[in-house]
Design an enzyme around this catalytic site. Structure first.
Site, PDB file in Angstrom:
ATOM      1  N   ASP A 267       0.820  -1.207   0.000  1.00 41.15           N
ATOM      2  CA  ASP A 267       0.000   0.000   0.000  1.00 41.15           C
ATOM      3  C   ASP A 267       0.858   1.263   0.000  1.00 41.15           C
ATOM      4  O   ASP A 267       0.473   2.281  -0.584  1.00 41.15           O
ATOM      5  CB  ASP A 267      -0.936   0.001   1.208  1.00 41.15           C
ATOM      6  CG  ASP A 267      -2.105   0.959   1.028  1.00 41.15           C
ATOM      7  OD1 ASP A 267      -2.680   0.994  -0.079  1.00 41.15           O
ATOM      8  OD2 ASP A 267      -2.444   1.678   1.984  1.00 41.15           O
TER       9      ASP A 267
ATOM     10  N   CYS B  53     -10.830   4.486  -3.961  1.00 48.53           N
ATOM     11  CA  CYS B  53      -9.845   4.342  -2.884  1.00 48.53           C
ATOM     12  C   CYS B  53     -10.227   5.215  -1.703  1.00 48.53           C
ATOM     13  O   CYS B  53     -10.178   4.777  -0.549  1.00 48.53           O
ATOM     14  CB  CYS B  53      -8.455   4.699  -3.404  1.00 48.53           C
ATOM     15  SG  CYS B  53      -7.148   4.466  -2.172  1.00 48.53           S
TER      16      CYS B  53
ATOM     17  N   TYR C  92     -12.419   3.176   1.618  1.00 53.19           N
ATOM     18  CA  TYR C  92     -11.689   3.213   2.887  1.00 53.19           C
ATOM     19  C   TYR C  92     -12.478   3.973   3.953  1.00 53.19           C
ATOM     20  O   TYR C  92     -12.497   3.574   5.122  1.00 53.19           O
ATOM     21  CB  TYR C  92     -10.311   3.856   2.683  1.00 53.19           C
ATOM     22  CG  TYR C  92      -9.226   2.865   2.321  1.00 53.19           C
ATOM     23  CD1 TYR C  92      -8.190   2.572   3.203  1.00 53.19           C
ATOM     24  CD2 TYR C  92      -9.231   2.210   1.093  1.00 53.19           C
ATOM     25  CE1 TYR C  92      -7.191   1.670   2.881  1.00 53.19           C
ATOM     26  CE2 TYR C  92      -8.242   1.307   0.748  1.00 53.19           C
ATOM     27  CZ  TYR C  92      -7.229   1.034   1.643  1.00 53.19           C
ATOM     28  OH  TYR C  92      -6.249   0.128   1.321  1.00 53.19           O
TER      29      TYR C  92
ATOM     30  N   TYR D 196      -9.131   6.136   8.906  1.00 49.16           N
ATOM     31  CA  TYR D 196     -10.018   6.277   7.756  1.00 49.16           C
ATOM     32  C   TYR D 196     -11.459   6.588   8.131  1.00 49.16           C
ATOM     33  O   TYR D 196     -12.256   6.962   7.255  1.00 49.16           O
ATOM     34  CB  TYR D 196      -9.940   5.022   6.889  1.00 49.16           C
ATOM     35  CG  TYR D 196      -8.545   4.840   6.323  1.00 49.16           C
ATOM     36  CD1 TYR D 196      -8.036   5.743   5.400  1.00 49.16           C
ATOM     37  CD2 TYR D 196      -7.717   3.804   6.759  1.00 49.16           C
ATOM     38  CE1 TYR D 196      -6.752   5.614   4.904  1.00 49.16           C
ATOM     39  CE2 TYR D 196      -6.431   3.662   6.258  1.00 49.16           C
ATOM     40  CZ  TYR D 196      -5.955   4.562   5.337  1.00 49.16           C
ATOM     41  OH  TYR D 196      -4.683   4.450   4.850  1.00 49.16           O
TER      42      TYR D 196
ATOM     43  N   GLU E  54      -9.768  -2.508  -5.889  1.00 44.58           N
ATOM     44  CA  GLU E  54      -9.725  -2.398  -4.431  1.00 44.58           C
ATOM     45  C   GLU E  54      -9.946  -3.769  -3.796  1.00 44.58           C
ATOM     46  O   GLU E  54      -9.259  -4.155  -2.848  1.00 44.58           O
ATOM     47  CB  GLU E  54     -10.776  -1.394  -3.936  1.00 44.58           C
ATOM     48  CG  GLU E  54     -10.428   0.056  -4.177  1.00 44.58           C
ATOM     49  CD  GLU E  54      -9.215   0.515  -3.385  1.00 44.58           C
ATOM     50  OE1 GLU E  54      -9.035   0.069  -2.232  1.00 44.58           O
ATOM     51  OE2 GLU E  54      -8.423   1.319  -3.924  1.00 44.58           O
TER      52      GLU E  54
END
Length: 236
Positions: free
Chosen positions: A45, A136, A140, A164, A206
């Site tokens: 990541d 993204c 999240y 997040y 994802e």
């Protein structure tokens, strides 16, 4: 008439829920994900985010007004300063060594996902760029919100969820949702179709990213060092 992003979210619902219920994500929330898998994820990541920030910067360059340019640049800076800084803390907490960093290579999915982003950013409009990066942000944030009350015993998982689900990140997500809705209003039918395709593909990627980390994905032929130039040591 529903907003463009509402339509995108509806179309993506099946893969969206699959993301939120992937065993990697649930393993973080429940605290039973092996740290080996999370360690693998952090490295991959961090690589992904180093390129994600570049895509945000390309979006800044593609904007038609200085305000949007400044905001997209601010998002790129935020990715570098906030998210990559979070990963650097994780690297220390997980005792990832300098040797492991030097030997890092992006997995097939991480490489393919970033390549997908660059392909859109190379020729696409600002609306297309935001559409390709929005999943993204959005997925999240929904994970952070959904598992806000989770109490995994592993502190690093608590920190990840909190990062997040927080207000600061939520504001960034909503800003990009609103921006995409505004851009879609003036987009042609052909451009809206491209934006939809980019968004849905990123939703799939994802999911594949969680799967990549959960299975510790490797290249089919080991030790070839094909992507040695793609190492992320420069970002640590």
């Amino acid at each position: 008439m529903p907003a463009f992003t509402e339509e995108l979210r509806k179309q993506a619902d099946q893969i969206w829920e699959a993301n939120l219920n992937h065993p990697f994500v649930r393993g973080i929330a429940e605290g039973n994900l092996p740290l080996e898998k999370f360690k693998y994820y952090v490295l991959q990541d961090s690589y992904y985010l180093s390129h994600f920030a570049r895509i945000q910067a390309l979006g800044a360059a593609r904007a038609d007004d200085l305000y949007t340019t400044s905001r997209m640049a601010a998002h790129a800076q935020g990715t570098n300063e906030a998210e990559l800084a979070l990963h650097e803390r994780f690297i220390k907490q997980l005792h990832i060594t300098a040797e492991e960093l030097a030997e890092f290579e992006p997995a097939p999915t991480a490489y393919n996902y970033t390549s997908h982003l660059y392909r859109v950013a190379d020729t696409g409009s600002l609306g297309e760029i935001i559409a390709v990066i929005l999943p993204c942000y959005w997925i999240y944030h929904e994970i952070g919100e959904r598992f806000e009350g989770a109490e995994p015993k592993e502190p690093i998982y608590q920190e990840w969820i909190a990062a997040y689900g927080g207000e600061w990140f939520g504001q960034l997500v909503q800003e990009q949702i609103s921006r995409l809705d505004n851009l879609a209003e003036n987009a042609s039918h052909a451009e809206r179709k491209k934006m939809t395709q980019h968004f849905l593909l990123s939703c799939q990627f994802e999911y594949l990213f969680w799967e990549m980390a959960f299975t510790l994905e490797k290249w089919p032929v080991p030790n070839t060092r094909i992507l040695s130039s793609e190492r992320r040591t420069e970002n640590v």
